[in-house]
Design an enzyme around this catalytic site. Sequence first.
Site, mmCIF file in Angstrom:
data_model
loop_
_atom_site.group_PDB
_atom_site.id
_atom_site.type_symbol
_atom_site.label_atom_id
_atom_site.label_comp_id
_atom_site.label_asym_id
_atom_site.label_seq_id
_atom_site.Cartn_x
_atom_site.Cartn_y
_atom_site.Cartn_z
ATOM 1 N N ASP A 1 -15.532 0.460 -5.771
ATOM 2 C CA ASP A 1 -14.200 0.762 -6.290
ATOM 3 C C ASP A 1 -13.682 -0.330 -7.216
ATOM 4 O OD1 ASP A 1 -11.639 1.797 -6.608
ATOM 5 O OD2 ASP A 1 -11.383 2.197 -4.464
ATOM 6 N N HIS B 1 -13.881 5.150 -6.567
ATOM 7 C CA HIS B 1 -12.428 5.279 -6.435
ATOM 8 C C HIS B 1 -11.989 6.619 -5.844
ATOM 9 C CE1 HIS B 1 -8.581 3.546 -7.569
ATOM 10 N NE2 HIS B 1 -8.253 4.560 -8.341
ATOM 11 N N SER C 1 -4.830 5.603 -5.322
ATOM 12 C CA SER C 1 -4.711 4.719 -6.481
ATOM 13 C C SER C 1 -3.241 4.351 -6.717
ATOM 14 C CB SER C 1 -5.357 5.396 -7.690
ATOM 15 O OG SER C 1 -5.534 4.506 -8.764
#
Length: 292
Positions: free
Chosen positions: A243, A270, A105
């Site tokens: 995601d 994610h 991320s």
Amino acid sequence: MDGNLPSPEGTTAVPGGSVWFKRVGEGAGLPLLVVHGGPGLPHDYLRSLERLADEREVVFWDQLGCGRSRRPSNTQLWTMERSVAEMDAVVHALGLDRFHVFGNSWGGMLAQQYMLDVASDAASLTISNSIASIPEFSNMVARLKSELDPATQSAIDRHEAAGTTYSAEYQAAIRTWNETYLCRARPWPRELEEAFRNMGTDVFETMFGPSDFHIVGTIRDWDVFGRLGEITLPTMVLAGRYDECVPEHAWEMHQRIPGSRFELFESSAHMPFIEEPDKFDSVMRDFLRAHD
């Protein structure tokens, strides 16, 4: 303990303060440096990567402002430039010479910027469920929000406009978003809940903004999409079918990074290390071994 061995846990100085680190495991493989997301979501949710510590040392740290690290009140610290300097300070303080980097991320964004701007002897880069452009990400979340049920969309929009994001209705709507586009495992594992409890909200709000839907912070214009061709070390891009960092964007990143590998996790949002652990471990072990 052998005095020549690195300390398994401790703190080290970085620009702006000091940060906590932990080293887990050992083995013949090169160390793996794990860069967490957020910004401000501490390493806890990435503890799954300790599963890889039977083959190599896995190194975690909580970035400044969250988790077990110092939480300075100076919001001028929360920039991409200082974050890159922090990562470089950690690499040098822990004596990481040849090493792999895994960034999830925001951590994937930071890892990309580090590889583009800092000369290092990193052996490989894994960009997990990340982006190369904040303006593009803003478009993604707007589209994904429009695909939620109308009541959830309405609750997000109304409370963000009114500044009442502390309300139960807003929190429930965000939980729906998170369980759809962040982590689809039920129930959420304890380490993910812990990470959210220990989050550095000042860091997130200064760098991003009040939420993913209003990115007005210091990295609002961040975009390295046009520079991805400069990443020359072995790279793997991981994406989840559901995601918030949409897989189409991850595929485009892979297309721009020469010789990179792309892996799509069909049942993940994610966090494939939580959502599809067996496939994740297999993919990671294969990639890291290939570039030890």
